[in-house]
Design an enzyme around this catalytic site. Sequence first.
Site, mmCIF file in Angstrom:
data_model
loop_
_atom_site.group_PDB
_atom_site.id
_atom_site.type_symbol
_atom_site.label_atom_id
_atom_site.label_comp_id
_atom_site.label_asym_id
_atom_site.label_seq_id
_atom_site.Cartn_x
_atom_site.Cartn_y
_atom_site.Cartn_z
ATOM 1 N N GLY A 198 -0.096 -2.144 14.248
ATOM 2 C CA GLY A 198 0.894 -2.012 13.185
ATOM 3 C C GLY A 198 0.325 -2.400 11.835
ATOM 4 C CD GLU A 199 1.942 0.143 7.199
ATOM 5 O OE1 GLU A 199 2.593 -0.573 6.404
ATOM 6 O OE2 GLU A 199 1.846 1.360 7.082
ATOM 7 N NE ARG A 200 -3.347 -8.903 8.501
ATOM 8 C CZ ARG A 200 -4.474 -9.390 8.012
ATOM 9 N NH1 ARG A 200 -5.617 -8.724 8.165
ATOM 10 N NH2 ARG A 200 -4.473 -10.534 7.362
#
Length: 290
Positions: free
Chosen positions: A161-163
């Site tokens: 996922g995106e941080r």
Amino acid sequence: MAQWPTVPREQATATIIDGKIYVFGGIGKDKSGVITLQKDVYSYDIAKDKWEKLMTRPPVSLAGHVSFIHNGHAVSTGGVNENIFNGYFSDVELSKGNSALTEKVNRDYFSKPADDYFLNNHIISYDPSKNQWKNLGTTPFPGTAGSSVIFAEQQIYILGGERKPGLRSVRSWTGELSHDRIKWSELPPVASPEGVSGAYASVIDGNIFLAGGAYFPGAAEKYSNGEYWSHKGLDKAYSKEIYQLIKNDWKKVGSLPEGLAYGVSLPWQGGMLILGGRKKMVKLFQMLFI
């Protein structure tokens, strides 16, 4: 089937409970045409072919989140922060026609460390029989957006996922559900050195698979060097690698015909069925899928 009754949207989630599909959150445009996080919940009665807007709103913003079913409840976690996300697109709209102001809006938004995006790490559940939400606590890891989720046999897997916008996470976690408690354990990092978001994931014959996903090559190194607008000037890449979690390690076991991300995956006939997705940047959505 009956037409979706409201704002077209993406990055919503859908679950099926007792013959109804429940759709939570997502991103669409408001009446003025500005991209906005949607806070409503709709159900679709499969037998009656009918949509209904429910008299409820999630207690946290739900867009870019993950959802799954547990004991007749819809459980969600992850996703963007409503005020920060909506504020950015509102500022982009107000800055149209002023290139200097647009540059400042983008710089202010993207030049922050991951923690300052306040991505959601609350775990919430929705009980459709009572039309009520419940607090299941928080994850032991920072919130993400665009992670891949698998739920099988009381075990949840949240992968990558995106941080923050433009920067992926290589971390993956598993949680064991018991009543209203989740016991979390960290898995080995996903095989890609950059991590991926919007990847496809499924359980096949008891084995965990992760395929595809999108990322910015070089963003992780720039971020580690203090360049918080880590994807600036970088081209987005779409992975075609297929990985399997084997003996507590991710191993490459194959490749998709082409790089792909942001679709739907599910187990099907002893394999993984992949529906839809994106294989290249589309300018209209380049700010949403970052």
